[in-house]
Design an enzyme around this catalytic site. Structure first.
Site, PDB file in Angstrom:
ATOM      1  N   ILE A  44       1.395  -1.188   0.101  1.00 40.97           N
ATOM      2  CA  ILE A  44       0.053  -0.256  -0.273  1.00 40.97           C
ATOM      3  C   ILE A  44       0.917   1.812   0.203  1.00 40.97           C
ATOM      4  CG2 ILE A  44      -1.810   1.277   0.778  1.00 40.97           C
ATOM      5  CD1 ILE A  44      -2.725  -1.442   2.067  1.00 40.97           C
ATOM      6  N   TYR A  45       0.924   2.074  -1.207  1.00 41.22           N
ATOM      7  CA  TYR A  45       1.236   3.094  -1.336  1.00 41.22           C
ATOM      8  C   TYR A  45       0.862   4.369  -1.318  1.00 41.22           C
ATOM      9  CZ  TYR A  45       6.219   0.692  -0.141  1.00 41.22           C
ATOM     10  OH  TYR A  45       7.209  -0.520   0.177  1.00 41.22           O
TER      11      TYR A  45
ATOM     12  N   GLY B  36      -4.155   5.853   2.777  1.00 43.58           N
ATOM     13  CA  GLY B  36      -4.087   4.255   2.916  1.00 43.58           C
ATOM     14  C   GLY B  36      -4.861   3.663   3.372  1.00 43.58           C
TER      15      GLY B  36
ATOM     16  N   TYR C  47      -0.753   0.161  11.134  1.00 45.09           N
ATOM     17  CA  TYR C  47      -1.347  -1.914  10.128  1.00 45.09           C
ATOM     18  C   TYR C  47      -1.458  -1.920  12.349  1.00 45.09           C
ATOM     19  CZ  TYR C  47      -0.439  -1.593   6.078  1.00 45.09           C
ATOM     20  OH  TYR C  47       0.005  -1.670   4.667  1.00 45.09           O
TER      21      TYR C  47
ATOM     22  N   LYS D  85      -3.363   0.171  14.332  1.00 46.33           N
ATOM     23  CA  LYS D  85      -4.127   1.089  13.882  1.00 46.33           C
ATOM     24  C   LYS D  85      -5.505   0.093  14.024  1.00 46.33           C
ATOM     25  CE  LYS D  85      -5.285   3.898  11.747  1.00 46.33           C
ATOM     26  NZ  LYS D  85      -5.494   5.495  10.966  1.00 46.33           N
TER      27      LYS D  85
END
Length: 177
Positions: A97-98, A109, A143, A145
């Site tokens: 994920i960028y 994101g 991640y 979170k």
């Protein structure tokens, strides 16, 4: 952020993926790595041949995040034998994920992550997993979170340097045993 559109990438999108992939990877990691290692990874990791092969792989999926017709981020998912490490048929890997630096902190994101989770639920997998560089505290926090927990680590090779990735997973189904 309003009006973010997520669309599937096709084999015709390899140039767009190459551009967004190289730019976001460079923005994220150039300050922490040597120019030689970055150059090698950007050349090899986002080559036309590699991207075309990945786009043609039925067990890998790419999604583009667009804002006003501009690609501002992307997502890569892997299933089955396309997964970089575990290759478990009951899991889904989020390989990437960028998001462009100028759009970070604006929920792009999170929108891409939500797309990954929507697909994971649709595919009825038991868990979603990923690897994240131990120095990328921002991604680890993101991640965590979102309910991921660290469970292992592996080596990621960037040029001639070996780096440690934290492997994280999110369980979607309770273990029936």
């Amino acid at each position: 952020m309003e009006n973010i559109i997520i669309c599937s990438a096709t084999t015709d999108d390899w140039v767009v993926l190459q551009e967004i992939g190289r730019k976001t990877f460079y923005e994220t990691f150039a300050s922490s790595n040597t120019p030689e290692n970055m150059e090698k990874y950007l050349k090899d990791g986002f080559s036309e041949e590699k991207l075309r092969k990945e786009l043609n792989n039925e067990d890998s999926q790419f999604y583009l995040a667009l804002l006003n017709h501009r690609v501002i981020g992307y997502l890569k998912l892997n299933l089955g034998l396309s997964q970089t490490e575990m290759q478990d048929s009951s899991s889904l890997e989020i390989e990437r994920i960028y998001v462009l630096q100028e759009f970070q902190g604006k929920k792009v994101g999170q929108v891409l992550y939500s797309k990954a989770m929507e697909i994971a639920l649709h595919l009825d997998v038991d868990y979603v997993w990923l690897g994240v560089w131990e120095e990328n505290k921002k991604a680890i926090s993101f991640y965590t979170k979102n309910g991921f927990i660290a469970f292992d680590q592996h080596i990621f090779k960037l040029g001639d340097e070996e780096q440690t990735d934290i492997m994280m997973k999110k369980i979607l189904k309770a273990d029936p045993s």
